[in-house]
Design an enzyme around this catalytic site. Structure first.
Site, mmCIF file in Angstrom:
data_model
loop_
_atom_site.group_PDB
_atom_site.id
_atom_site.type_symbol
_atom_site.label_atom_id
_atom_site.label_comp_id
_atom_site.label_asym_id
_atom_site.label_seq_id
_atom_site.Cartn_x
_atom_site.Cartn_y
_atom_site.Cartn_z
ATOM 1 N N LYS A 71 0.808 -1.224 0.000
ATOM 2 C CA LYS A 71 0.000 0.000 0.000
ATOM 3 C C LYS A 71 0.845 1.279 0.000
ATOM 4 C CE LYS A 71 -4.176 -1.957 2.063
ATOM 5 N NZ LYS A 71 -5.221 -1.813 3.083
ATOM 6 N N ASP A 103 -10.236 2.744 2.478
ATOM 7 C CA ASP A 103 -10.438 1.886 3.656
ATOM 8 C C ASP A 103 -11.171 2.624 4.782
ATOM 9 O OD1 ASP A 103 -9.235 -0.423 2.628
ATOM 10 O OD2 ASP A 103 -7.242 0.158 3.345
#
Ligand code: ATR
Length: 274
Positions: A71, A103
């Site tokens: 990420k 997220d």
């Protein structure tokens, strides 16, 4: 599905990624909206994921989801990013790469679905775990809370998370009971309770009756934590909510369509065997 040379390509990259439910979720939505696109899972073992991601432009990818451990590399690969940790990438018409992190907002969407009045109920948030997931959720929730406490087996990580969140605080792992007794919202973000991992006897008996509890584990869908919370009549949110809503926001970024999250839930529940 009729895949041709014109079909748009999307994928989730990460390591491991074979267990990912994202292909099922996104291909379901692609079919729902009759889009000419396909979504797959690509395992990426590389110390230089940034270069790999940049080169995927030449292969004609429309977008990517990115999971552990890439990420940060995904955010670095992009020409613009809203976070230094990215889970969604989109190639623009001009060839540049944009990075997003859905997220946190995905967690908030799921929470709003579970407890529509949560904003009025929550001021003390307790996050169990200070890995990537715990920190991301803590950051997203921080603006809605007076305090965000982090407890983590490894204290240094709780300290790092607490200092990265404006109203972050540390709670020692030995003091979990205090966290359970004080919080309005408890979010379990460790791997404890996951199939094949250790379980933990969380002190749910100490919770306030108005607390909202959430677990990001979705295998099993009802963890021991959620079962104990529901047995006490507490509002409890399972891990599929965040998975689906972060995916829905990514899908909207790529296709401009808000997908049907209830259909995704039904498909994922069938795949999980319940
Ligand atoms: P993610 O990015 O998905 O959050 P991670 O960074 O590997 O994943 O974090 C996993 C979390 O589960 C961490 O909070 C980890 O605690 P440590 O920082 O001490 O490793 C926690 N965790 C994993 N196994 C655990 C165990 N047996 N007991 C307590 N916490 C555990």
């Amino acid at each position: 599905m009729n895949v041709t040379s014109a079909t748009k390509l999307l994928a989730v990259i990460g390591d491991p990624v074979r267990h990912s439910l994202s292909p099922l979720m996104h291909n379901g939505w692609i079919a729902d909206y009759g889009l000419d696109a396909v979504y797959t899972a690509l395992p990426l073992k590389s110390d230089d994921a940034t270069s790999v991601i940049r080169s995927m432009k030449a292969l004609g990818f429309t977008g990517l989801n990115v999971t552990v451990p890439h990420k940060e590399a995904a955010a670095r690969a992009a020409d613009r990013t809203e976070s230094e940790v990215a889970n969604t990438l989109r190639w623009e018409d001009d060839g540049t790469l944009s990075a997003f992190n859905t997220d946190g907002l995905g967690f908030i969407d799921a929470l709003t679905e579970t407890a529509p009045d949560w904003r009025g109920r929550v001021s003390r948030i307790f996050i169990i775990g200070a890995g990537g997931a715990g920190l991301g959720i803590g950051k997203a929730l921080s603006a809605y809370a007076d305090t965000v406490h982090f407890a983590n087996r490894t204290l240094a990580r709780a300290e790092a998370a607490a200092s990265a969140v404006p109203n972050g605080r540390v709670l020692r792992w030995e003091d979990l009971e205090r966290g359970f007794g004080a919080a309005d919202l408890i979010v379990q973000t460790t791997t404890l309770g996951m199939v094949g991992q250790l379980s933990h006897d969380w002190p749910v008996r100490l919770c306030r009756s108005t607390v909202i509890v959430a677990d990001i584990v979705y295998k099993p869908l009802e963890t021991d934590f959620l079962r104990a919370a529901r047995a006490r009549g507490l509002v409890a949110m399972d891990g599929l909510g965040m998975l689906i809503h972060q995916g829905a926001r990514a899908f909207e970024l790529w296709f401009g369509v808000k997908p049907d999250t209830q259909k995704a839930r039904a498909r994922l529940l069938a795949a999980l065997g319940g």
